[in-house]
Design a protein around this motif. Sequence first.
Motif, PDB file in Angstrom:
ATOM      1  N   ALA A  14      29.201  -3.136  46.147  1.00  0.00           N
ATOM      2  CA  ALA A  14      27.845  -3.651  46.362  1.00  0.00           C
ATOM      3  C   ALA A  14      26.831  -2.507  46.372  1.00  0.00           C
ATOM      4  O   ALA A  14      25.719  -2.643  45.832  1.00  0.00           O
ATOM      5  N   ALA A  15      27.206  -1.367  46.974  1.00  0.00           N
ATOM      6  CA  ALA A  15      26.315  -0.207  46.968  1.00  0.00           C
ATOM      7  C   ALA A  15      26.081   0.293  45.552  1.00  0.00           C
ATOM      8  O   ALA A  15      24.967   0.689  45.184  1.00  0.00           O
ATOM      9  N   SER A  17      26.195  -1.531  42.800  1.00  0.00           N
ATOM     10  CA  SER A  17      25.319  -2.502  42.133  1.00  0.00           C
ATOM     11  C   SER A  17      23.868  -2.307  42.570  1.00  0.00           C
ATOM     12  O   SER A  17      22.948  -2.369  41.747  1.00  0.00           O
ATOM     13  N   ALA A  18      23.668  -2.066  43.866  1.00  0.00           N
ATOM     14  CA  ALA A  18      22.313  -1.819  44.367  1.00  0.00           C
ATOM     15  C   ALA A  18      21.750  -0.535  43.785  1.00  0.00           C
ATOM     16  O   ALA A  18      20.554  -0.445  43.469  1.00  0.00           O
ATOM     17  N   ALA A  19      22.604   0.477  43.615  1.00  0.00           N
ATOM     18  CA  ALA A  19      22.166   1.741  43.015  1.00  0.00           C
ATOM     19  C   ALA A  19      21.693   1.511  41.588  1.00  0.00           C
ATOM     20  O   ALA A  19      20.663   2.068  41.164  1.00  0.00           O
ATOM     21  N   GLY A  21      20.465  -1.238  40.351  1.00  0.00           N
ATOM     22  CA  GLY A  21      19.185  -1.935  40.410  1.00  0.00           C
ATOM     23  C   GLY A  21      18.028  -0.998  40.744  1.00  0.00           C
ATOM     24  O   GLY A  21      16.952  -1.068  40.126  1.00  0.00           O
ATOM     25  N   CYS A  22      18.245  -0.115  41.711  1.00  0.00           N
ATOM     26  CA  CYS A  22      17.197   0.849  42.083  1.00  0.00           C
ATOM     27  C   CYS A  22      16.915   1.823  40.944  1.00  0.00           C
ATOM     28  O   CYS A  22      15.760   2.203  40.708  1.00  0.00           O
ATOM     29  N   ALA A  70      18.466   5.168  44.980  1.00  0.00           N
ATOM     30  CA  ALA A  70      19.592   4.975  44.065  1.00  0.00           C
ATOM     31  C   ALA A  70      20.631   6.077  44.222  1.00  0.00           C
ATOM     32  O   ALA A  70      21.842   5.812  44.228  1.00  0.00           O
ATOM     33  N   LEU A  73      22.546   5.491  47.451  1.00  0.00           N
ATOM     34  CA  LEU A  73      23.473   4.369  47.300  1.00  0.00           C
ATOM     35  C   LEU A  73      24.668   4.759  46.434  1.00  0.00           C
ATOM     36  O   LEU A  73      25.800   4.359  46.702  1.00  0.00           O
ATOM     37  N   GLY A 205      30.911  -0.089  40.232  1.00  0.00           N
ATOM     38  CA  GLY A 205      30.758  -1.483  40.596  1.00  0.00           C
ATOM     39  C   GLY A 205      31.843  -2.374  40.036  1.00  0.00           C
ATOM     40  O   GLY A 205      32.216  -3.385  40.645  1.00  0.00           O
TER      41      GLY A 205
END
Length: 223
Positions: A14-15, A17-19, A21-22, A70, A73, A205
């Motif tokens: 999840a981290a 995936s968030a990275a 996105g950022c 990012a 993360l 991810g």
Amino acid sequence: MADPDRAVGPARAAAASAAAGCLLAGTVAVTVAVVAGPGPGLTGYVSEAGVADSGYAPTYRIGVFALAAALLLLATALPAALRLAAALLGAGSVFTLLSAVVRCSTGCPLPPFQAATVADLVHGGSSIAAVAAVVFAMLALAWSPATTPALRRVSALGGALALPLSGAIALAMLVAGRGGLVGGLERVLLAVTFGWGLAAATALGLRRDSTVTKQSTDGNRAL
């Protein structure tokens, strides 16, 4: 059974995936600020989009803040065995944040050809340190035996591109100073680092801990 030092559990995935996105959001924001802002185009530094008299300075700073998040993360998403690369990415995040907080003056002057203020030196130094930390993180991942094959390939390619570009920029800054050569090389290097970050986040991810997946599947079958 998955190697606990190499596997990526749901939280780390999840981290990652968030990275990603950022990174995408930050790259878009910085690109918009550079292209639409009043800067000198390819002849100047990317940071010139964030000077105080630029109408796109808030967009630029938000983008850099997203990039700093990012990197943090991405460091969190790395398995425990890759702590050196994670520490480098964490340091890169801090330096990126500092470069956004401390803005350079118009033209972002740097020695040896221009007179620079303290803020210019802090901003320029932190920006250089941020990119250097990311490049060294690529190399650490490329050489570590704990790195997964996909992430190792991505990092080896990123390092092979970023390292000579970094050297060329350093030499050009000392020989030619601010201008189209340095500006163009800087943009290529940043594109390489952004691309590596997205590829690395994607590789992390997609790699989940097979023991967690198996336990989840067995539990569903038992119901």
